[in-house]
Each structure stands twice: as structure tokens, then as C-alpha cells.
Design a protein around this motif. Structure first.
Motif, mmCIF file in Angstrom:
data_model
loop_
_atom_site.group_PDB
_atom_site.id
_atom_site.type_symbol
_atom_site.label_atom_id
_atom_site.label_comp_id
_atom_site.label_asym_id
_atom_site.label_seq_id
_atom_site.Cartn_x
_atom_site.Cartn_y
_atom_site.Cartn_z
ATOM 1 N N ALA A 155 39.873 51.169 13.004
ATOM 2 C CA ALA A 155 40.335 49.643 12.656
ATOM 3 C C ALA A 155 41.715 49.533 12.477
ATOM 4 O O ALA A 155 42.410 48.283 12.405
ATOM 5 C CB ALA A 155 39.467 48.981 11.703
ATOM 6 N N LEU A 156 42.555 50.588 11.972
ATOM 7 C CA LEU A 156 43.899 50.687 11.804
ATOM 8 C C LEU A 156 44.724 51.218 13.104
ATOM 9 O O LEU A 156 45.768 51.430 12.469
ATOM 10 C CB LEU A 156 44.102 51.424 10.777
ATOM 11 N N ASP A 157 44.160 51.182 14.215
ATOM 12 C CA ASP A 157 44.829 51.805 15.323
ATOM 13 C C ASP A 157 46.136 51.050 15.467
ATOM 14 O O ASP A 157 47.209 51.158 15.898
ATOM 15 C CB ASP A 157 43.957 51.632 16.536
ATOM 16 N N THR A 158 46.066 49.588 15.452
ATOM 17 C CA THR A 158 47.285 48.579 15.474
ATOM 18 C C THR A 158 48.215 48.821 14.678
ATOM 19 O O THR A 158 49.504 48.800 14.815
ATOM 20 C CB THR A 158 46.565 47.070 15.698
ATOM 21 N N LEU A 165 52.908 56.103 12.725
ATOM 22 C CA LEU A 165 52.407 57.140 11.959
ATOM 23 C C LEU A 165 50.962 57.662 12.612
ATOM 24 O O LEU A 165 50.470 56.932 13.267
ATOM 25 C CB LEU A 165 52.093 56.764 10.392
ATOM 26 N N PRO A 166 50.857 59.031 12.485
ATOM 27 C CA PRO A 166 49.606 59.392 13.087
ATOM 28 C C PRO A 166 48.360 58.609 12.227
ATOM 29 O O PRO A 166 48.508 58.292 11.060
ATOM 30 C CB PRO A 166 49.483 60.907 12.517
ATOM 31 N N VAL A 172 46.775 56.178 4.958
ATOM 32 C CA VAL A 172 47.098 56.390 3.659
ATOM 33 C C VAL A 172 48.192 55.353 3.328
ATOM 34 O O VAL A 172 48.509 54.669 2.348
ATOM 35 C CB VAL A 172 47.705 57.849 3.224
ATOM 36 N N ALA A 173 49.045 54.757 4.251
ATOM 37 C CA ALA A 173 49.910 53.895 4.237
ATOM 38 C C ALA A 173 49.624 52.578 4.113
ATOM 39 O O ALA A 173 50.068 51.717 3.218
ATOM 40 C CB ALA A 173 50.919 54.179 5.567
ATOM 41 N N PHE A 174 48.195 52.306 4.535
ATOM 42 C CA PHE A 174 47.685 50.878 4.431
ATOM 43 C C PHE A 174 46.896 50.853 3.261
ATOM 44 O O PHE A 174 47.236 49.874 2.500
ATOM 45 C CB PHE A 174 46.625 51.062 5.428
#
Length: 218
Positions: A155-158, A165-166, A172-174
Motif C-alpha cells: 500500500a506504500l508503493d507510491t 527508498l526501498p 519505516v519512513a512512513f
């Protein structure tokens, strides 16, 4: 070199935006009026329409400028940090929000009635600059091998593509971004007042804890 006509247009545009920002600070984005802006700078409404054809065009530029200013402040603090750049960036984000409450509300508060930002337009690009300003310390931690392991979320691909980032590091960034933004929004909109007169110490403590828990701290 810009022509005299171009320089005059730039000066007038800056004056319009300054007047609109002042009105924004007094009344909020929903009350922004092109006619009131024009009157405040001694310009006819018809004259102002030569620069901004409608309220939405002016709002779009103000929002774009706001995101750009916030991203600049976060990146500056990050680059000038002497210890934990991630915490410095988070504190700068909080500082800008509290110093510019109406501008922050324009960016992240209640949507303005009857206004829709252009899809994939300048506001979208500018908003991504804010998130990108937090990425370098996270990238550095990922390369060091200290960044917390978190399962990639399709769900965080975009989001992963936007911050470059990978997928696992993007997750983790999100997590980091939502924790920072959530705390700042609570404070900026008055929901932490019951904790203390000045929640600054709490914010700094939580940002340091977040940085350590996620393995971002150097």
C-alpha cells in the motif's frame, strides 16, 4: 535579465501574495477574497484578475509557496544539525507550524470549501518536498544498517517511489512521518494544551525517542 515589464509583474505578484497571506492569517483560507486583497493594495479587482483569474489560482500558489517554505526550513535545519539531523528536521517542522499557524492550517487543516487542488499539480509536487526533506537521515541509517526492519507494505508503493527508498525502508519512513506529523498537528490545533503550557519539551523528547527506536539516530 528580466525586462522592466517582467520585473513589475513579479513585484505586483509578490505584493498580491503578501496581502493574501496577511488576510489568510487574519481570517483563514475559507474567507480569502480576491476583491478584499485587491482593495488592500490599492488595485481594482479587474486589475488583480490579470494576475489571478480566480480565488483557486491564488490559493494554489499560496499552498505551493507554503509547502516550499516548510520544506526549505526542514531541510535547512537538517543540514545544519550538529548531532541528530532527523530530530533537527522534526523540530523545524514543529517550529514552522507553530510560527505560521494559519499557513499550516491551509496546508494540513480542514479542506477549503469549493477548492480542489489541481491533480498532479504544483501543490502535489511541493508537498512531496516536505516529506523528502526528512529522507536523507533515514537513507543514511539504512546504509549504516541501523534502520529498524519493517515489512514492506504494498500500500506504500507510491510513497516509496516518491521518497526514493526501498519498500522496507519506506515503511519505516512512513511510520516516522506519521508520528511527527500527528504530534505536530495535535499541538498546532490546540489538542495538547491540557498536557502543559508549552509542550516543546514533550515534542523534543518524543522526537529523540522516535529517532532512537527506528534506528535513525547516528
Amino acid at each position: 535579465m528580466a525586462s522592466r515589464r517582467e520585473r513589475l509583474r513579479e513585484q505586483t505578484t509578490a505584493e498580491i501574495k503578501a496581502a493574501a497571506t496577511a488576510q489568510l492569517r487574519d481570517s483563514g483560507g475559507a474567507a480569502l477574497s480576491l476583491r478584499a486583497v485587491a482593495v488592500s493594495i490599492g488595485m481594482s479587482p479587474a486589475g488583480l484578475y490579470r494576475y489571478y483569474p480566480n480565488r483557486d489560482a491564488l490559493l494554489t500558489e499560496l499552498i505551493t509557496d507554503g509547502f516550499a517554505a516548510l520544506a526549505h526550513e526542514v531541510a535547512r535545519a537538517r543540514d545544519e544539525a550538529e548531532s541528530d539531523a532527523f530530530v533537527a528536521a522534526a523540530l523545524a517542522y514543529r517550529g514552522w507550524a507553530l510560527a505560521h499557524p494559519n499557513e499550516f492550517a491551509l496546508l494540513y487543516g480542514t479542506p477549503i470549501p469549493d477548492y480542489a487542488a489541481p491533480e498532479s499539480g504544483p501543490t502535489s509536487a511541493a508537498s512531496r518536498q516536505v516529506g523528502a526533506a526528512f529522507v536523507p537521515p533515514i537513507t543514511a541509517a539504512w546504509h549504516r544498517g541501523t534502520l529498524k526492519r519493517e515489512a514492506a507494505d504494498p500500500a506504500l508503493d507510491t510513497f516509496a517511489a516518491a521518497v526514493d527508498l526501498p519498500p522496507d525502508a519506506a515503511a519505516v519512513a512512513f511510520t516516522a512521518w506519521t508520528a511527527i506529523h500527528g504530534l505536530v498537528v495535535l499541538e498546532a490545533f490546540g489538542h495538547l494544551a491540557w498536557l502543559a503550557a508549552d509542550p516543546g519539551e514533550l515534542a523534543e523528547s518524543r522526537f529523540h525517542a522516535l529517532s532512537a527506536d527506528l534506528g535513525i539516530a547516528p
